[in-house]
Design a protein around this motif. Structure first.
Motif, PDB file in Angstrom:
ATOM      1  N   ALA A 124      30.805  21.706 -15.545  1.00  0.00           N
ATOM      2  CA  ALA A 124      31.515  22.693 -16.221  1.00  0.00           C
ATOM      3  C   ALA A 124      30.433  24.111 -15.913  1.00  0.00           C
ATOM      4  N   LEU A 125      30.857  24.558 -14.830  1.00  0.00           N
ATOM      5  CA  LEU A 125      30.778  26.263 -14.588  1.00  0.00           C
ATOM      6  C   LEU A 125      31.616  27.189 -14.785  1.00  0.00           C
ATOM      7  N   THR A 126      32.896  26.856 -14.300  1.00  0.00           N
ATOM      8  CA  THR A 126      33.867  27.935 -14.353  1.00  0.00           C
ATOM      9  C   THR A 126      34.427  28.144 -15.615  1.00  0.00           C
ATOM     10  N   GLY A 131      35.303  32.695 -12.485  1.00  0.00           N
ATOM     11  CA  GLY A 131      35.737  31.813 -11.440  1.00  0.00           C
ATOM     12  C   GLY A 131      34.847  31.903 -10.309  1.00  0.00           C
ATOM     13  N   SER A 132      35.193  32.872  -9.175  1.00  0.00           N
ATOM     14  CA  SER A 132      34.421  32.996  -8.153  1.00  0.00           C
ATOM     15  C   SER A 132      33.194  33.587  -8.386  1.00  0.00           C
ATOM     16  N   ASP A 133      33.278  34.410  -9.590  1.00  0.00           N
ATOM     17  CA  ASP A 133      31.923  34.923 -10.021  1.00  0.00           C
ATOM     18  C   ASP A 133      31.237  34.235 -11.153  1.00  0.00           C
ATOM     19  N   ARG A 177      21.550  38.285 -16.462  1.00  0.00           N
ATOM     20  CA  ARG A 177      22.740  37.618 -15.501  1.00  0.00           C
ATOM     21  C   ARG A 177      22.501  36.376 -15.113  1.00  0.00           C
ATOM     22  N   HIS A 178      22.435  36.175 -13.617  1.00  0.00           N
ATOM     23  CA  HIS A 178      22.404  34.639 -13.319  1.00  0.00           C
ATOM     24  C   HIS A 178      21.108  34.144 -13.459  1.00  0.00           C
ATOM     25  N   ARG A 179      20.048  34.787 -13.684  1.00  0.00           N
ATOM     26  CA  ARG A 179      18.687  34.287 -13.888  1.00  0.00           C
ATOM     27  C   ARG A 179      18.506  33.855 -15.369  1.00  0.00           C
ATOM     28  N   PHE A 233      21.748  28.739 -12.551  1.00  0.00           N
ATOM     29  CA  PHE A 233      22.441  29.094 -11.648  1.00  0.00           C
ATOM     30  C   PHE A 233      22.466  28.422 -10.271  1.00  0.00           C
ATOM     31  N   LYS A 234      20.797  28.397  -9.995  1.00  0.00           N
ATOM     32  CA  LYS A 234      20.364  27.673  -8.735  1.00  0.00           C
ATOM     33  C   LYS A 234      20.784  25.983  -8.707  1.00  0.00           C
ATOM     34  N   VAL A 235      20.797  25.374 -10.149  1.00  0.00           N
ATOM     35  CA  VAL A 235      21.296  24.036 -10.096  1.00  0.00           C
ATOM     36  C   VAL A 235      22.707  23.913  -9.755  1.00  0.00           C
ATOM     37  N   ALA A 236      23.470  24.859 -10.216  1.00  0.00           N
ATOM     38  CA  ALA A 236      24.791  24.937  -9.941  1.00  0.00           C
ATOM     39  C   ALA A 236      25.075  25.156  -8.614  1.00  0.00           C
ATOM     40  N   MET A 237      24.581  25.997  -8.140  1.00  0.00           N
ATOM     41  CA  MET A 237      24.621  26.550  -6.567  1.00  0.00           C
ATOM     42  C   MET A 237      24.179  25.352  -5.571  1.00  0.00           C
ATOM     43  N   SER A 238      23.180  24.713  -5.726  1.00  0.00           N
ATOM     44  CA  SER A 238      22.826  23.761  -4.792  1.00  0.00           C
ATOM     45  C   SER A 238      23.898  22.442  -5.303  1.00  0.00           C
ATOM     46  N   LEU A 240      26.721  22.677  -5.614  1.00  0.00           N
ATOM     47  CA  LEU A 240      27.936  23.115  -4.974  1.00  0.00           C
ATOM     48  C   LEU A 240      27.781  23.032  -3.460  1.00  0.00           C
ATOM     49  N   ASP A 241      26.708  23.297  -2.916  1.00  0.00           N
ATOM     50  CA  ASP A 241      26.296  22.840  -1.686  1.00  0.00           C
ATOM     51  C   ASP A 241      26.857  21.490  -1.283  1.00  0.00           C
ATOM     52  N   CYS A 242      26.487  20.385  -1.982  1.00  0.00           N
ATOM     53  CA  CYS A 242      26.794  19.097  -1.679  1.00  0.00           C
ATOM     54  C   CYS A 242      28.378  18.828  -1.926  1.00  0.00           C
ATOM     55  N   TYR A 363      39.366  24.975  -4.942  1.00  0.00           N
ATOM     56  CA  TYR A 363      38.337  24.637  -5.993  1.00  0.00           C
ATOM     57  C   TYR A 363      36.836  24.426  -5.327  1.00  0.00           C
ATOM     58  N   GLU A 364      35.969  24.515  -5.880  1.00  0.00           N
ATOM     59  CA  GLU A 364      34.593  24.316  -5.373  1.00  0.00           C
ATOM     60  C   GLU A 364      34.253  25.507  -4.398  1.00  0.00           C
ATOM     61  N   GLY A 365      34.934  26.888  -4.790  1.00  0.00           N
ATOM     62  CA  GLY A 365      34.544  27.893  -3.983  1.00  0.00           C
ATOM     63  C   GLY A 365      35.991  28.089  -2.942  1.00  0.00           C
ATOM     64  N   THR A 366      36.736  29.337  -3.577  1.00  0.00           N
ATOM     65  CA  THR A 366      37.720  29.598  -2.370  1.00  0.00           C
ATOM     66  C   THR A 366      37.470  29.759  -1.032  1.00  0.00           C
TER      67      THR A 366
HETATM   68  N1  CAA Z   1      21.373  26.820  -3.436  1.00  0.00           N
HETATM   69  C1  CAA Z   1      20.338  27.298  -4.304  1.00  0.00           C
HETATM   70  N2  CAA Z   1      20.387  28.557  -4.889  1.00  0.00           N
HETATM   71  C2  CAA Z   1      21.332  29.579  -4.424  1.00  0.00           C
HETATM   72  C3  CAA Z   1      22.390  29.172  -3.669  1.00  0.00           C
HETATM   73  C4  CAA Z   1      22.316  27.976  -2.753  1.00  0.00           C
HETATM   74  N3  CAA Z   1      23.332  27.288  -2.229  1.00  0.00           N
HETATM   75  N4  CAA Z   1      23.068  30.232  -3.450  1.00  0.00           N
HETATM   76  C5  CAA Z   1      22.705  31.131  -4.149  1.00  0.00           C
HETATM   77  N5  CAA Z   1      21.372  30.821  -4.742  1.00  0.00           N
HETATM   78  C6  CAA Z   1      20.600  31.431  -5.553  1.00  0.00           C
HETATM   79  C7  CAA Z   1      19.907  32.786  -4.729  1.00  0.00           C
HETATM   80  O1  CAA Z   1      18.849  32.626  -4.132  1.00  0.00           O
HETATM   81  C8  CAA Z   1      19.680  33.798  -5.992  1.00  0.00           C
HETATM   82  O2  CAA Z   1      18.466  33.532  -6.592  1.00  0.00           O
HETATM   83  P1  CAA Z   1      17.328  34.590  -7.035  1.00  0.00           P
HETATM   84  O3  CAA Z   1      18.066  35.506  -7.839  1.00  0.00           O
HETATM   85  O4  CAA Z   1      16.270  33.778  -7.398  1.00  0.00           O
HETATM   86  O5  CAA Z   1      17.173  35.256  -5.705  1.00  0.00           O
HETATM   87  C9  CAA Z   1      20.835  33.397  -6.948  1.00  0.00           C
HETATM   88  O6  CAA Z   1      21.223  32.245  -6.556  1.00  0.00           O
HETATM   89  C10 CAA Z   1      22.086  34.317  -6.818  1.00  0.00           C
HETATM   90  O7  CAA Z   1      22.223  34.410  -5.628  1.00  0.00           O
HETATM   91  P2  CAA Z   1      23.732  35.605  -5.236  1.00  0.00           P
HETATM   92  O8  CAA Z   1      22.905  37.074  -5.543  1.00  0.00           O
HETATM   93  O9  CAA Z   1      23.994  35.188  -3.801  1.00  0.00           O
HETATM   94  O10 CAA Z   1      24.493  35.374  -6.211  1.00  0.00           O
HETATM   95  P3  CAA Z   1      26.139  35.809  -6.636  1.00  0.00           P
HETATM   96  O11 CAA Z   1      26.153  36.297  -7.908  1.00  0.00           O
HETATM   97  O12 CAA Z   1      26.346  37.056  -5.515  1.00  0.00           O
HETATM   98  O13 CAA Z   1      27.239  34.732  -6.071  1.00  0.00           O
HETATM   99  C11 CAA Z   1      28.423  33.400  -4.491  1.00  0.00           C
HETATM  100  C12 CAA Z   1      27.121  34.140  -4.886  1.00  0.00           C
HETATM  101  C13 CAA Z   1      28.515  32.446  -3.256  1.00  0.00           C
HETATM  102  C14 CAA Z   1      29.646  34.329  -4.628  1.00  0.00           C
HETATM  103  C15 CAA Z   1      28.641  32.154  -5.849  1.00  0.00           C
HETATM  104  O14 CAA Z   1      28.676  32.889  -6.870  1.00  0.00           O
HETATM  105  C16 CAA Z   1      29.824  31.361  -5.727  1.00  0.00           C
HETATM  106  O15 CAA Z   1      29.779  30.340  -4.981  1.00  0.00           O
HETATM  107  N6  CAA Z   1      30.791  31.456  -6.219  1.00  0.00           N
HETATM  108  C17 CAA Z   1      32.021  30.354  -6.198  1.00  0.00           C
HETATM  109  C18 CAA Z   1      31.775  29.535  -7.552  1.00  0.00           C
HETATM  110  C19 CAA Z   1      32.499  28.151  -7.125  1.00  0.00           C
HETATM  111  O16 CAA Z   1      32.450  27.792  -6.062  1.00  0.00           O
HETATM  112  N7  CAA Z   1      32.809  27.695  -8.163  1.00  0.00           N
HETATM  113  C20 CAA Z   1      33.739  26.486  -8.344  1.00  0.00           C
HETATM  114  C21 CAA Z   1      33.341  25.622  -9.505  1.00  0.00           C
HETATM  115  S1  CAA Z   1      33.430  23.998  -9.661  1.00  0.00           S
HETATM  116  C22 CAA Z   1      35.157  23.533  -9.438  1.00  0.00           C
HETATM  117  O17 CAA Z   1      35.828  23.991  -8.712  1.00  0.00           O
HETATM  118  C23 CAA Z   1      35.865  22.601 -10.300  1.00  0.00           C
HETATM  119  C24 CAA Z   1      35.393  21.210 -10.125  1.00  0.00           C
HETATM  120  O18 CAA Z   1      35.130  20.418 -10.737  1.00  0.00           O
HETATM  121  C25 CAA Z   1      35.991  20.521  -8.637  1.00  0.00           C
END
Ligand code: CAA
Length: 384
Positions: A124-126, A131-133, A177-179, A233-238, A240-242, A363-366
């Motif tokens: 639960a992130l969105t 959404g995208s932000d 903010r994200h931190r 935020f880092k937990v969520a972003m990593s 989402l990578d997988c 989903y999971e990022g447009t």
């Molecule tokens: N892994 C680890 N850390 C990461 C990372 C990653 N892949 N990507 C970014 N970060 C870290 C950065 O290193 C940065 O850390 P520091 O502040 O320590 O330097 C921090 O996160 C912020 O990075 P950004 O400045 O790049 O962040 P941003 O606010 O500009 O956003 C973005 C970047 C790529 C647009 C991101 O917001 C994003 O991916 N948005 C889409 C969200 C998304 O995919 N939502 C889907 C939700 S899940 C879903 O769909 C529902 C479901 O259940 C299926």
């Protein structure tokens, strides 16, 4: 294909293939029609190891690599995209995130139940306005004694109604903010966690997508995920990578199903006195589909393989998700075109595949966000 699979990977692929065709596929259309969550099937998938594919055996998983996971998920998606998305969010985001960020106690408590399929994960992130932000999210978590008190609303949460455990992000410091975002483990049934509206969607109808409302929802402070506050935020972003590798695999599976349906239809359909499989215009459509599916499959396996080697794979996961999700929408459109009027009717599975595939670019990022990720890595972020 030339991407050489190990014997074990081939075995997993075959097992998933057989299970998908024999158990998952037969009722897929019915589940789509009745919107019934595939609980039974997920239980069986748990028994077979599909719900803890990349988790080590000590936590009840089967300790396989990401490539094997991609192969299995592709097969499940071929049979039923709704079941596949539950499997994907559970394995790619939830179990993987726990493996990476959970404390030993959290792992011991949750992973065996998750790997067995008894407890399904949601992420639960969105939020309605984020959404995208996701850095602009508003849900808060306030420390009160030994508990965090969560307040806010999460939107479009896959499996939010049926999950046993939800990974929730919330602001622990509004000024950063994200931190200032942290991640938490919230068990289903926690007082103050309310399952809100279930979305009526175009596709993936057997997978629930809900709003989750947190009203003074109290969880023990030990449920913080990660070593310290502010890591959410880092937990969520990593995660989402997988997750994005998972959506790419799901796209490949559905696209393969579309192409196979189109080929079977072409062989069975006659017009102008001969099989339509003889018409070059349609034959070339199949050639284009096959080429695009293969390209997506390789991108997907490449991202998975980089992850398995412990290398950075953020860019490759986004490239795979971008290309595969756009590809399946093109392939599904062409496969319907080949079916003509029959493709538009629910009597044939094409209509379901077409509807299911639509959300993959969202989903999971447009697709637009995947381009942001890839271009930021290649060019550096744009000037603020
Ligand atoms: N892994 C680890 N850390 C990461 C990372 C990653 N892949 N990507 C970014 N970060 C870290 C950065 O290193 C940065 O850390 P520091 O502040 O320590 O330097 C921090 O996160 C912020 O990075 P950004 O400045 O790049 O962040 P941003 O606010 O500009 O956003 C973005 C970047 C790529 C647009 C991101 O917001 C994003 O991916 N948005 C889409 C969200 C998304 O995919 N939502 C889907 C939700 S899940 C879903 O769909 C529902 C479901 O259940 C299926």
């Amino acid at each position: 294909m030339a991407f050489v699979l190990t014997e074990e990977q081939e075995m997993i692929q075959t097992m998933a293939h057989d299970f998908a065709r024999e158990v998952v596929m037969p009722q897929a259309a019915e589940r789509d029609r009745t919107h019934v969550f595939p609980r039974d099937i997920l239980n069986q998938m748990g028994e077979l190891g599909f719900m803890g594919m990349m988790a080590p055996e000590e936590y009840g998983g089967v300790g396989l690599d990401t490539v094997s996971y991609v192969l299995a998920l592709t097969e499940i998606a071929y049979a039923c995209a709704s079941t596949a998305v539950v499997m994907s969010v559970h394995n790619s985001i939830c179990v993987e995130t726990l493996l990476r960020f959970a404390s030993p106690e959290q792992k011991k408590t949750w992973l065996p139940r998750m790997c067995s399929g008894e407890c399904i994960g949601a992420f639960a992130l969105t939020e309605p306005h984020a959404g995208s932000d996701p850095a602009s999210q508003r849900t808060t978590a306030r420390l009160d004694g030994d508990e965090y008190v969560i307040n806010g609303t999460k939107q479009f949460i896959t499996t939010g109604k049926n999950a046993g455990l939800i990974i929730v992000t919330a602001l622990t410091n509004k000024t950063k903010r994200h931190r200032g975002i942290s991640a938490f483990l919230v068990p289903q049934g926690t007082p103050g966690l309310i399952v809100g509206k279930t979305e009526e969607k175009l596709g993936l109808k057997a997978s629930d997508t809900v709003q989750l409302i947190f009203e003074d929802c109290r969880i023990p402070k030990e449920n913080l995920l990660g070593k310290r506050v502010g890591e959410g935020f880092k937990v969520a972003m990593s995660g989402l990578d997988c997750g994005r590798i998972g959506i790419a695999a799901q796209s490949v599976g559905v696209a393969q199903a579309c192409m196979d349906e189109a080929i079977a239809y072409m062989h069975g359909r006659e017009q102008f006195g001969r099989s339509i499989s003889q018409f070059q215009g349609l034959r070339w459509k199949i050639a284009d589909m096959a080429t695009e599916i293969e390209a997506a499959r390789v991108l997907c396996l490449n991202a998975a393989s980089l992850k398995d080697q412990g290398r950075r794979y953020t860019k490759e996961a986004s490239m795979a998700k971008l290309f595969a999700s756009e590809m399946v929408n093109r392939v599904a459109g062409q496969a319907i075109q080949i079916h003509g009027g029959y493709g538009y009717c629910s009597e044939y599975p094409m209509e379901r595949h077409y509807r299911d595939a639509r959300v993959f670019t969202i989903y999971e990022g447009t697709s637009e966000i995947q381009r942001v990720v890839v271009s930021n890595i290649l060019l550096g972020p744009p000037e603020k």
